[in-house]
Design an enzyme around this catalytic site. Sequence first.
Site, mmCIF file in Angstrom:
data_model
loop_
_atom_site.group_PDB
_atom_site.id
_atom_site.type_symbol
_atom_site.label_atom_id
_atom_site.label_comp_id
_atom_site.label_asym_id
_atom_site.label_seq_id
_atom_site.Cartn_x
_atom_site.Cartn_y
_atom_site.Cartn_z
ATOM 1 N N MET A 12 -17.898 -30.425 16.448
ATOM 2 C CA MET A 12 -16.466 -30.717 16.386
ATOM 3 C C MET A 12 -15.994 -31.133 17.775
ATOM 4 O O MET A 12 -16.121 -30.370 18.733
ATOM 5 C CB MET A 12 -15.673 -29.488 15.909
ATOM 6 C CG MET A 12 -15.953 -29.089 14.476
ATOM 7 S SD MET A 12 -15.014 -27.596 13.981
ATOM 8 C CE MET A 12 -16.003 -26.318 14.777
ATOM 9 N N ALA A 13 -15.458 -32.339 17.860
ATOM 10 C CA ALA A 13 -14.982 -32.858 19.149
ATOM 11 C C ALA A 13 -13.886 -31.948 19.698
ATOM 12 O O ALA A 13 -12.953 -31.575 18.983
ATOM 13 C CB ALA A 13 -14.458 -34.275 18.987
ATOM 14 N N CYS A 18 -17.652 -38.447 11.245
ATOM 15 C CA CYS A 18 -16.328 -38.295 11.851
ATOM 16 C C CYS A 18 -15.316 -39.224 11.185
ATOM 17 O O CYS A 18 -15.543 -40.437 11.102
ATOM 18 C CB CYS A 18 -16.383 -38.579 13.347
ATOM 19 S SG CYS A 18 -14.782 -38.386 14.159
ATOM 20 N N ASN A 33 -21.690 -28.707 3.891
ATOM 21 C CA ASN A 33 -20.593 -28.543 4.834
ATOM 22 C C ASN A 33 -19.272 -28.773 4.106
ATOM 23 O O ASN A 33 -19.143 -29.696 3.317
ATOM 24 C CB ASN A 33 -20.781 -29.543 5.986
ATOM 25 C CG ASN A 33 -19.682 -29.515 7.023
ATOM 26 O OD1 ASN A 33 -19.308 -30.547 7.558
ATOM 27 N ND2 ASN A 33 -19.145 -28.350 7.334
ATOM 28 N N GLY A 80 -17.569 -25.374 10.113
ATOM 29 C CA GLY A 80 -16.751 -25.953 11.160
ATOM 30 C C GLY A 80 -15.483 -25.158 11.366
ATOM 31 O O GLY A 80 -15.442 -24.195 12.134
#
Length: 328
Positions: free
Chosen positions: A17-18, A100, A200, A224
């Site tokens: 995760m950015a 993304c 996910n 996440g």
Amino acid sequence: MQIGPYRIDPPLALAPMAGVTDKPFRLLCKRLGAGLAVSEMTTADPRLWHTRKSLRRMDHEGEPEPVSVQIAGYDPAMLAEAARFNVANGAQIVDINMGCPAKKVCNVWSGSALLQDEPLVARICKAVAGAVDAPVTLKIRTGWDRQNKNALAIARIAEDAGIAALAVHGRTRADKYEGEAEYETIAAVKASVRIPVFANGDVATPQQARHVLAATGADALMIGRGAQGRPWIFREIAHYLATGEQLPEPAPAEVAAILLGHLGHLYAFYGEQAGVRIARKHLGWYAKDRPENAAFRQVANRAESAQEQLRLVRGYFEALAAGGRLAA
């Protein structure tokens, strides 16, 4: 679960995760039970590899094995070179970002935008898998939008190109993070390939984790947002899957120790000023879903120094411990 020579045990991964899965958070999640923690995406553009931001993202010193680094871009040759560069800098697993949904990523034909061009997906996967001896993994969504779901085709392309494992977020790019994850698509992907598959999407409790594994047949789970503010979710899920029993909520003293340790690592990693700023979002996540903690969020966000931030956090948890419980 096995990825190349690496055994992922427990089969629980922290999703890339950015702005979130930096080194301090990866180390914390691994310590609290994640079998794998994937880095924030690093750019494939070599002009940006030596910026302060990129160098921090490529810092893996002291990180437990296996070290998984995600790369993002659109050019097969550039991505192959990025894979080589990251392996030379400590990456043991290279993950390609095709999941993304962010506009700024998709607008430069990276992330989930690549799902629209299956021949390009094949070229990228072959180039990267052929560039390094390390196993290469791929993270995707179920498609670009609900009218263009091609996760099965992408999964077969990836397997044929030498991808070692696949992570599937059960939403299309257009869905972003809205609606419920489509586990039936992940199940279809798992049934169509021989390589390991991570499921996910929407894994936020031990019970949901067991449901997703049963519904998808996946080899492992990738978590996440469920880990934001609850990094101990990995040990909770691992314990529940192994025993059927739910661990009690961590006591306020333990949560305080986890959070204060995390803050200290952020200050050391980024420097005090940036560390204090970055810590604010983590403080917000620790307090999320706890209405009585709104005051704590407001106070903690006002802190301008590490000393003040730590003092406010300690004071909050001392008051909480005096009350006898941490709100779940």
